[in-house]
Design a protein around this motif. Structure first.
Motif, PDB file in Angstrom:
ATOM      1  N   GLN A   1       7.508 -13.559  11.891  1.00 56.96           N
ATOM      2  CA  GLN A   1       8.120 -13.171  13.155  1.00 56.96           C
ATOM      3  C   GLN A   1       7.051 -12.812  14.187  1.00 56.96           C
ATOM      4  O   GLN A   1       7.124 -13.231  15.348  1.00 56.96           O
ATOM      5  N   VAL A   2       6.072 -12.021  13.779  1.00 52.00           N
ATOM      6  CA  VAL A   2       5.027 -11.583  14.706  1.00 52.00           C
ATOM      7  C   VAL A   2       4.199 -12.758  15.204  1.00 52.00           C
ATOM      8  O   VAL A   2       3.735 -12.770  16.351  1.00 52.00           O
ATOM      9  N   SER A   3       4.005 -13.769  14.352  1.00 50.11           N
ATOM     10  CA  SER A   3       3.154 -14.906  14.727  1.00 50.11           C
ATOM     11  C   SER A   3       3.910 -15.994  15.479  1.00 50.11           C
ATOM     12  O   SER A   3       3.308 -16.994  15.889  1.00 50.11           O
ATOM     13  N   ALA A   4       5.217 -15.820  15.683  1.00 47.48           N
ATOM     14  CA  ALA A   4       6.021 -16.833  16.375  1.00 47.48           C
ATOM     15  C   ALA A   4       5.775 -16.785  17.878  1.00 47.48           C
ATOM     16  O   ALA A   4       5.342 -15.777  18.440  1.00 47.48           O
ATOM     17  N   ASP A   5       6.058 -17.895  18.534  1.00 44.10           N
ATOM     18  CA  ASP A   5       6.103 -17.906  19.995  1.00 44.10           C
ATOM     19  C   ASP A   5       7.475 -17.456  20.486  1.00 44.10           C
ATOM     20  O   ASP A   5       7.592 -16.730  21.468  1.00 44.10           O
TER      21      ASP A   5
END
Length: 450
Positions: A335-339
């Motif tokens: 989730q944190v690494s998503a755009d």
């Protein structure tokens, strides 16, 4: 420090969304003067831990465990026996919300299995699959007598938690609060047949009768509970714990694809990604994007629904990756690494008062949220309040946002996140535990008022 006895079937290490709410309350309540005494079950198998476990973060208090007598666990334990293998497979993989649709299967054996599953859910699991937990009541009462809590707090689902707490409250004269993460007889996911529904309503009313008050997750559900029970009801939504998220900046790669991430279960009709696929197919056909410009990663269960949906959108297929179920920590990292984070809201109008637990995790991840579903529900209101994302209903509404996020990706390396930190902070698990502590104190004083 004052004691609260928390009765909850779902609790770590079981990895379910239902375990997070009571576990986070237990983690933070000591900061506000309440020592949690948790009564739960000892996991019987890996049924809810095959893809990782949840850590018990209890800092002060105790956890007591009884036998796990769930009917689901019993069925899972016998899955190797050929007569029940297909039924067990249906239990672990079939969505619970559409038995009529499953009965239309052309495979006679599969139809028979789905019919057995429907009978199991409707009649055998009444009021739910955890009903054998009542056999452990004598042990639970002994725990309550030894610990002498000031308040009892039970959390459902399963509603057997409330049955146990109701007995404790009646027999020990301890004030009790019933927390409804989901409704009981008014639940939109498992509507009972006419006769069982009548019995279930009577059982719910009788069970909740001694409760000092109720807790639920949204205003619409509060109104439903107040109408049915006539008791004061507090709203404490689900939330997120900032301590769960990796303290890393979002990735910045102007040359990479716009990465859209979905974490959670997918259901046909009620929660599926076809609206997003339709928007992407429009953009592909108009030459506005290439398939390598967008990447969609699905983490979770029942991803066969996604695969089936893609049959109508073959041009979108190269843009989709199936990541499967992963440990909870890995899902949060994704989730944190998503755009952009994709949220698929339940389309049944009866669910407009229901928050998916994922929306709060998404708030904690601090990435733009694309929510797809009906526009008159609590999720649309939440996103408007927090400015954490957009809520759309039709494919055409997604197009300008995809264009905007693609432009920001190319210009800044990732789309901008415009969430309101103060509004979002109100949904932290610590703040919710603070509010719960106030509710418990009011109940203990006999001064409860919603």
């Amino acid at each position: 420090m004052r004691k609260v006895l928390i009765v909850t079937y779902w609790y770590p290490p079981k990895r379910t969304i239902g375990a997070l709410r009571p576990a986070k309350w237990a983690k933070y309540l000591p900061e506000f003067g309440w020592e949690p005494i948790v009564v739960t079950v000892e996991p019987h198998s890996d049924l809810y831990m095959r893809h990782g476990t949840l850590a018990d973060e209890l800092r002060q208090g105790r956890v007591y465990r009884t036998r796990d007598l769930s009917l689901n666990e019993l069925l899972y334990a016998t899955r190797a026996l050929s007569p029940v293998r297909g039924f067990a497979r249906a239990l672990s993989s079939a969505p619970e919300n559409n038995p009529e649709g499953r009965l239309k299967s052309r495979n006679p054996l599969r139809r028979l299995g789905y019919l057995a599953y429907w009978v199991y859910k409707q009649f055998i699991c009444f009021p739910d699959e955890a009903v054998p937990w009542l056999l452990e009541y004598p042990k639970i009462e002994r725990i309550a007598r030894e610990e002498r809590p000031e308040v009892i707090l039970s959390s459902s689902l399963p509603n057997t938690s409330h049955l146990i707490a109701s007995l404790l409250s009646r027999r020990l004269a301890i004030p009790w609060m019933a927390d409804f993460r989901d409704l009981w007889s008014q639940n939109h996911v498992l509507p009972r047949n006419v006769l069982l529904r009548w019995i279930e309503v009577l059982l719910e009313k009788k069970t909740i009768e001694p409760a000092a008050g109720l807790i639920t997750v949204s205003e619409p559900l509060k109104r439903q509970l107040e109408q049915l029970h006539g008791k004061p009801t507090y709203v404490i939504p689900n939330g997120f714990d900032p301590e769960d998220f990796p303290n890393e900046p979002p990735p910045s790669d102007p040359s990479g694809p716009l990465r859209i991430v979905y974490t959670g279960s997918v259901y046909p009709v009620h929660r599926d990604p076809r609206t997003l696929f339709a928007a992407l197919q429009m953009m592909l056909k108009e030459g506005k994007i290439r398939s390598r410009d967008v990447q969609i990663d699905f983490y979770g269960r029942r991803l066969n629904v996604v695969w089936s949906s893609l049959e109508s959108y073959p041009d979108v297929r190269p843009m989709v990756r199936f990541m499967g179920e992963v440990p909870y920590e890995e899902a949060l990292k994704a989730q944190v690494s998503a755009d952009v984070l994709l949220l698929l809201e339940w389309t049944d109008p009866k669910a407009k008062g229901v928050y998916t637990g994922k929306v709060f995790e998404y708030l904690g991840a601090k990435r733009p949220i694309l929510s797809v579903g009906p526009t008159d529900g609590v999720i649309a209101e939440l996103l408007q309040e927090t400015n954490a994302g957009v809520h759309v209903q039709h494919a055409e509404e997604i197009l300008p946002w995809l264009h905007r996020w693609l432009d920001e990706k190319r210009a800044f390396g990732c789309p901008r996140w415009l969430g309101d930190p103060q509004a979002i902070g109100r949904y932290s698990r610590r703040e919710q535990a603070r509010y719960l502590a106030e509710v418990l104190s009011s109940v203990a004083k006999g001064a409860f008022s919603a």
